[in-house]
Write a protein that holds these residues in place. Structure first.
Motif, PDB file in Angstrom:
ATOM      1  N   UNK B 234      35.077   9.562  92.922  1.00 34.64           N
ATOM      2  CA  UNK B 234      33.755   9.570  93.550  1.00 34.64           C
ATOM      3  C   UNK B 234      33.274   8.193  93.954  1.00 34.64           C
ATOM      4  N   UNK B 235      33.835   7.140  93.344  1.00 39.36           N
ATOM      5  CA  UNK B 235      33.436   5.774  93.695  1.00 39.36           C
ATOM      6  C   UNK B 235      34.020   5.441  95.071  1.00 39.36           C
ATOM      7  N   UNK B 236      33.279   4.736  95.908  1.00 42.31           N
ATOM      8  CA  UNK B 236      33.815   4.310  97.196  1.00 42.31           C
ATOM      9  C   UNK B 236      35.049   3.432  96.982  1.00 42.31           C
ATOM     10  N   UNK B 237      36.087   3.721  97.739  1.00 43.56           N
ATOM     11  CA  UNK B 237      37.295   2.910  97.621  1.00 43.56           C
ATOM     12  C   UNK B 237      37.115   1.624  98.410  1.00 43.56           C
ATOM     13  N   UNK B 238      37.777   0.567  97.998  1.00 43.21           N
ATOM     14  CA  UNK B 238      37.730  -0.686  98.743  1.00 43.21           C
ATOM     15  C   UNK B 238      39.092  -0.986  99.316  1.00 43.21           C
ATOM     16  N   UNK B 239      39.133  -1.895 100.272  1.00 40.93           N
ATOM     17  CA  UNK B 239      40.410  -2.316 100.845  1.00 40.93           C
ATOM     18  C   UNK B 239      41.026  -3.374  99.929  1.00 40.93           C
ATOM     19  N   UNK B 240      42.321  -3.263  99.637  1.00 41.54           N
ATOM     20  CA  UNK B 240      42.926  -4.228  98.701  1.00 41.54           C
ATOM     21  C   UNK B 240      43.235  -5.590  99.323  1.00 41.54           C
ATOM     22  N   UNK B 241      42.191  -6.314  99.729  1.00 37.68           N
ATOM     23  CA  UNK B 241      42.368  -7.709 100.142  1.00 37.68           C
ATOM     24  C   UNK B 241      42.692  -8.497  98.884  1.00 37.68           C
ATOM     25  N   UNK B 242      43.794  -9.212  98.932  1.00 35.59           N
ATOM     26  CA  UNK B 242      44.353  -9.763  97.707  1.00 35.59           C
ATOM     27  C   UNK B 242      43.369 -10.596  96.886  1.00 35.59           C
ATOM     28  N   UNK B 243      42.648 -11.498  97.545  1.00 36.25           N
ATOM     29  CA  UNK B 243      41.790 -12.414  96.777  1.00 36.25           C
ATOM     30  C   UNK B 243      40.488 -11.754  96.333  1.00 36.25           C
ATOM     31  N   UNK B 244      40.259 -10.480  96.713  1.00 35.16           N
ATOM     32  CA  UNK B 244      39.030  -9.798  96.301  1.00 35.16           C
ATOM     33  C   UNK B 244      39.349  -8.703  95.287  1.00 35.16           C
ATOM     34  N   UNK B 245      40.482  -8.839  94.598  1.00 36.70           N
ATOM     35  CA  UNK B 245      40.907  -7.810  93.661  1.00 36.70           C
ATOM     36  C   UNK B 245      40.455  -8.071  92.240  1.00 36.70           C
ATOM     37  N   UNK B 246      40.697  -7.051  91.397  1.00 42.09           N
ATOM     38  CA  UNK B 246      40.372  -7.185  89.981  1.00 42.09           C
ATOM     39  C   UNK B 246      41.655  -7.477  89.214  1.00 42.09           C
ATOM     40  N   UNK B 247      41.620  -8.507  88.405  1.00 42.81           N
ATOM     41  CA  UNK B 247      42.828  -8.913  87.688  1.00 42.81           C
ATOM     42  C   UNK B 247      42.532  -9.186  86.222  1.00 42.81           C
ATOM     43  N   UNK B 248      43.601  -9.252  85.432  1.00 43.93           N
ATOM     44  CA  UNK B 248      43.478  -9.610  84.027  1.00 43.93           C
ATOM     45  C   UNK B 248      43.861 -11.076  83.863  1.00 43.93           C
ATOM     46  N   UNK B 249      42.940 -11.861  83.316  1.00 46.21           N
ATOM     47  CA  UNK B 249      43.228 -13.261  83.013  1.00 46.21           C
ATOM     48  C   UNK B 249      42.348 -13.690  81.853  1.00 46.21           C
ATOM     49  N   UNK B 250      42.878 -14.538  81.007  1.00 45.56           N
ATOM     50  CA  UNK B 250      42.117 -15.032  79.860  1.00 45.56           C
ATOM     51  C   UNK B 250      41.524 -13.867  79.058  1.00 45.56           C
ATOM     52  N   UNK B 251      42.339 -12.814  78.868  1.00 44.19           N
ATOM     53  CA  UNK B 251      41.962 -11.639  78.067  1.00 44.19           C
ATOM     54  C   UNK B 251      40.770 -10.862  78.614  1.00 44.19           C
ATOM     55  N   UNK B 252      40.528 -11.001  79.900  1.00 47.55           N
ATOM     56  CA  UNK B 252      39.423 -10.244  80.477  1.00 47.55           C
ATOM     57  C   UNK B 252      39.799  -9.712  81.845  1.00 47.55           C
ATOM     58  N   UNK B 253      39.194  -8.581  82.202  1.00 52.29           N
ATOM     59  CA  UNK B 253      39.397  -8.041  83.548  1.00 52.29           C
ATOM     60  C   UNK B 253      38.206  -8.434  84.416  1.00 52.29           C
ATOM     61  N   UNK B 254      38.491  -9.041  85.542  1.00 51.05           N
ATOM     62  CA  UNK B 254      37.375  -9.473  86.393  1.00 51.05           C
ATOM     63  C   UNK B 254      37.861  -9.666  87.826  1.00 51.05           C
ATOM     64  N   UNK B 258      37.208 -13.710  93.739  1.00 48.67           N
ATOM     65  CA  UNK B 258      35.926 -13.435  94.390  1.00 48.67           C
ATOM     66  C   UNK B 258      35.622 -11.951  94.257  1.00 48.67           C
ATOM     67  N   UNK B 259      34.332 -11.630  94.097  1.00 48.16           N
ATOM     68  CA  UNK B 259      33.917 -10.239  94.115  1.00 48.16           C
ATOM     69  C   UNK B 259      34.110  -9.706  95.526  1.00 48.16           C
ATOM     70  N   UNK B 260      34.198  -8.377  95.665  1.00 43.58           N
ATOM     71  CA  UNK B 260      34.358  -7.832  97.022  1.00 43.58           C
ATOM     72  C   UNK B 260      33.054  -7.938  97.810  1.00 43.58           C
ATOM     73  N   UNK B 261      32.697  -9.161  98.148  1.00 45.36           N
ATOM     74  CA  UNK B 261      31.451  -9.409  98.872  1.00 45.36           C
ATOM     75  C   UNK B 261      31.778  -9.938 100.259  1.00 45.36           C
ATOM     76  N   UNK B 262      30.790  -9.892 101.137  1.00 46.14           N
ATOM     77  CA  UNK B 262      30.976 -10.550 102.424  1.00 46.14           C
ATOM     78  C   UNK B 262      29.926 -11.650 102.563  1.00 46.14           C
ATOM     79  N   UNK B 263      30.197 -12.557 103.485  1.00 45.71           N
ATOM     80  CA  UNK B 263      29.331 -13.721 103.665  1.00 45.71           C
ATOM     81  C   UNK B 263      28.101 -13.347 104.481  1.00 45.71           C
ATOM     82  N   UNK B 264      26.942 -13.769 104.046  1.00 50.34           N
ATOM     83  CA  UNK B 264      25.746 -13.693 104.875  1.00 50.34           C
ATOM     84  C   UNK B 264      24.908 -14.944 104.640  1.00 50.34           C
TER      85      UNK B 264
END
Lengths: 177, 339, 298
Positions: B234-254, B258-264
């Protein structure tokens, strides 16, 4: 990716009824429409590049048929097939008919429909993207698609647009982007 | 020395994207001061299927734009493939022949060729060259006669202001649309996952390498087989632009990069003008004409209000709200806290 | 046939001054490399610390018979970054240029060009040779066929391949180490010193993918190009670059030397590398024009 359920689809009763009706001869009609377009707008088919030979399967979920489209200029053809006989094709676009129609005339943005899961893309996404960008450039109106021009074209377009807009409301289709 | 752009307004010039001739017309009609576009091949950094211009379409587009007082800037901003530099130099020749107003380039070979063979055509340094220091920019200006630099999206407004005092060329900055997190032209993340990248092939996170896989009640968006993000049912899907993805690092998922945001950066227009910025660039050559038309109208109004001595922030955000449809925005590196 | 040389690239990581002294002392005494690149190429904020190490490191390496090359920072932003480039470009020693700002100040004197600098074709290479480029280590994503084309067009240029180490994939205005530790770049507490080979970045399903090192993004995998001297020679390659990691780099250099001298074959080198505590799996896809993370033989 699964479709968001129910949004914009024909009511089940109508969907069942359609299964018992004889298929209208849409394939031949659309084949002529695309071929006619290839002489009027050769640039569009150049834009498709190699993808004009791709086999696109357009699957309106609320119809018992699928459309097979090979947009190869003057050799283009469109076939309407019962769902059971649908070939795999190079790329498949699935969605409610009202959404698919909205993509052709630019009512809906393909990207937005995809991300909101009102539209499902399978197979060669590059082919679908080429088709989407070409449709964007084509700027087709319903009347143009069936080969009308002049005053009649404006009348038909206005009529078709208001009918589609009403239908979108009745079917609870996504808001136009 | 190449000529100046004919239609540069006293204030800031609005530079708008056109992925197709239809989008070019939409941008011109919506009030763009300049439109940028590219050829339908690997010479430009938006080399997506079905997008961009043939030589004939560019010639027609230039005519349409010029009749309405709009400039056309053409990007030849990928890095030429070794052994095939001729494809890129031909693009430069075609731009000059079409009567376009400027060439946007990044590759030394392309800049060198344009400077030597078409000195009458303005040369803009593409963001893909990632020139951010006075030393680099002045070098491009002195060596290749570059007249404008499109600044990388990693600089703060303060830095842009300082920079403008130390360089003699015009600056152009991105104000709306997609946001590169990595320094443009210096990023091989996409080719690491897929073999195709902005510098090599003019694409980033290409659609042909994307898959959406349903596993249980979750949907995974993958690029080249690497999971870039996951979505609940049910959640809107996003396009997998590599640098806007969610990854595991330093024991956390984040969203590590960059968040999937656009510039304004609409809210920053007054400050960007005060910083000495010449031109404002809107990203989005892959976007449809309806989108282009709305965004260009909004920014044109903002620039006009600014010229009249007003503050356009409220008007612009009202107009742009509809465009982002709940998608999140950022002012990016323009505010230093982003780093 | 001319000998294929070995070089040690600049370290990308935030290693302490003590670590740098120990690391380069062993390289000076024991590693069979002809050339060593030194200097801070990633983050200007680290410079006040590691700057102290370089004079002694240079002296030690030169005493060990190595040619020392000072590398400039890849993405100069601050005044300090720019001053560092200016000062380095004034030096009498060979300098590796990693950004156009450095080229602007070094043009006319000999310099090497590193993998952060975009040279994708013979035209760009020629423009740099005219200004003094003597070595080119091209961007890591450039396929070997393209490198060979450039080499052929520029016979006097030494082509250097990034043969070993995590791949430098991207740089950014933003610091990912700081972000992962919920800090800002301006008050980063130098947390990047915790990860001597970079911080692992895995996918949601725990597939090893990338590594962050301050403002830099590297591959998780370790590039290992294991062609023979004859094969490199045929492609016009004159030197291999080994990128420093927190492993026995002297041994890595010895193993590569053994391959180039024909004492061992490629599979033996790969086996020896795999036996080491590498930070990631081996990869070599880029030289075949494939995704960088793959092993081209697969």
């Amino acid at each position: 990716m699964a479709l968001k359920p129910e949004r914009g689809q024909f009511p089940p009763v109508l969907q069942t009824a359609m299964r018992f009706l004889p298929p209208p001869p849409l394939g031949m009609f659309l084949t002529h429409a695309v071929r006619r377009l290839s002489t009027q707008r050769p640039d569009l088919f150049e834009r498709l590049g190699a993808y004009k030979r791709a086999q696109f399967i357009v699957d309106p979920v609320d119809l018992p048929y699928v459309f097979k489209l090979v947009p190869n200029g003057e050799h283009a053809f469109v076939e309407m097939l019962p769902k059971a006989k649908a070939p795999q094709g190079d790329a498949k676009i699935t969605g409610p008919l009202i959404v698919l129609l909205g993509l052709i005339d630019g009512t809906y943005d393909g990207d937005a429909m995809f991300f909101s899961r009102d539209l499902v893309i399978e197979g060669d996404t590059d082919a679908v993207l080429a088709l989407r960008n070409t449709m964007e450039e084509a700027d087709l109106t319903p009347a143009e698609l069936i080969g009308l021009n002049g005053q009649l074209r404006d009348v038909v377009d206005r009529c078709a647009n208001s009918t589609l807009a009403n239908l979108r409301k009745v079917l609870d289709a996504p808001q136009a982007g | 020395m190449a000529s100046n752009l004919t239609n540069i307004p006293q204030s800031m010039e609005l530079v708008c994207p056109a992925g197709t001739p239809a989008a070019l017309k939409a941008a011109v009609d919506a009030g763009a001061h300049s439109v940028y576009c590219g050829f339908r091949n690997e010479t430009n950094a938006r080399n997506f299927p079905g997008l961009n211009f043939s030589v004939k379409e560019l010639r027609d587009g230039v005519r349409y734009a010029h009749q309405r007082g709009t400039n056309v800037l053409v990007a030849v901003n990928t890095f030429a493939r070794a052994g095939d530099v001729g494809i890129w130099t031909k693009a430069v020749d075609d731009i000059a022949a079409c009567g376009a107003d400027a060439i946007i380039a990044a590759d030394l070979a392309v800049l060198d060729y344009a400077h030597k063979n078409h000195p009458q055509v303005r040369l803009h340094l593409s963001v893909q060259a990632a020139a951010a220091t006075p030393e680099a920019i002045n070098f491009y200006a002195q060596t290749f006669g570059v007249q404008r630099v499109v600044l990388p999206r990693v600089m703060s407004v303060e830095e842009i202001e300082k920079l403008n005092k130390e360089i003699s060329v015009e600056t152009e900055v991105f104000v709306f649309g997609g946001l590169c997190v990595m320094t443009e032209g210096r990023c091989a993340l996409s080719s690491y996952a897929t073999g195709k990248s902005p510098n090599l092939t003019g694409v980033c996170s290409p659609p042909g390498d994307v898959s959406y896989d349903e596993e249980g009640d979750k949907l995974y968006a993958r690029l080249g087989g690497f999971t870039i993000d996951g979505f609940e049912a049910g959640e809107n899907a996003g396009y997998p632009t590599l640098c806007k993805g969610r990854f595991n690092a330093n024991d956390e998922t984040s969203y590590l990069f960059e968040d999937p945001v656009s510039l304004n950066a609409a809210a920053l227009l007054p400050r960007l003008r005060a910083a000495g910025v010449t031109a404002l660039k809107i990203e989005g050559r892959q976007r449809g004409k309806a989108y282009i038309s709305q965004v260009v109208k909004a920014f044109r109004q903002a620039v006009d209000v600014l010229d009249a001595g007003g503050n356009a922030e409220a008007e612009v955000s009202a107009m742009l709200n509809a465009m982002t449809e709940g998608g999140r925005e950022t002012t990016g590196a323009y505010k230093k806290i982003w780093r | 046939m001319q000998k294929i040389e070995l070089a040690l690239g600049p370290s990308f990581f935030n290693w302490s001054v003590d670590y740098l002294h120990d690391f380069y002392a062993r390289i000076a005494d024991e590693a069979p490399v002809e050339r060593v690149y030194i200097g801070e190429v990633i983050c200007g904020k680290r410079m006040p610390f590691n700057d102290k190490a370089w004079p002694q490191v240079i002296e030690r390496l030169e005493r060990g018979g190595k040619q020392v090359v000072f590398s400039t920072i890849a993405l100069p932003v601050t005044k300090r970054d720019r001053v560092s480039i200016h000062d380095l470009c004034e030096l009498d020693m060979l300098v590796e240029v990693n950004d156009m700002a450095a080229l602007a100040q070094r043009a006319g004197k000999p310099f090497a060009v590193g993998p952060f600098f975009n040279v994708y074709n013979e035209g760009a290479a020629q423009a740099l040779i005219e200004r003094g480029m003597e070595t080119l280590c091209p961007p890591v994503e450039l396929p070997l066929a393209s490198v060979a084309t450039i080499a052929k067009a520029c016979p006097d240029l030494t082509m250097e391949m990034f043969a070993f180490g995590r791949l430098p994939l991207a740089v950014s205005g933003r610091c990912y180490h700081a972000r992962a530790h919920k800090l800002h770049k301006d008050s980063c507490q130098f947390v990047c010193d915790k990860d001597l080979d970079g911080m692992d970045v895995d996918t949601l399903d725990n597939q090893q993918f990338l590594a962050a090192n301050g403002i830099q993004t590297l591959s998780h995998s370790v590039q290992a190009l294991t062609l023979s001297a004859e094969e490199w020679h045929a492609q016009g390659i004159g030197r291999l670059r080994l990128s420093p990691h927190d492993i026995d780099m002297v041994q890595v250099a010895r193993d590569y030397r053994a391959l180039l001298d024909g004492e061992i074959d490629s599979s033996e080198l790969e086996a020896r590398l795999k036996a080491m505590p590498l930070p990631g799996a081996l990869a070599n896809g880029y030289i075949a024009g494939k995704p960088g993370h793959v092993w081209a033989a697969d």
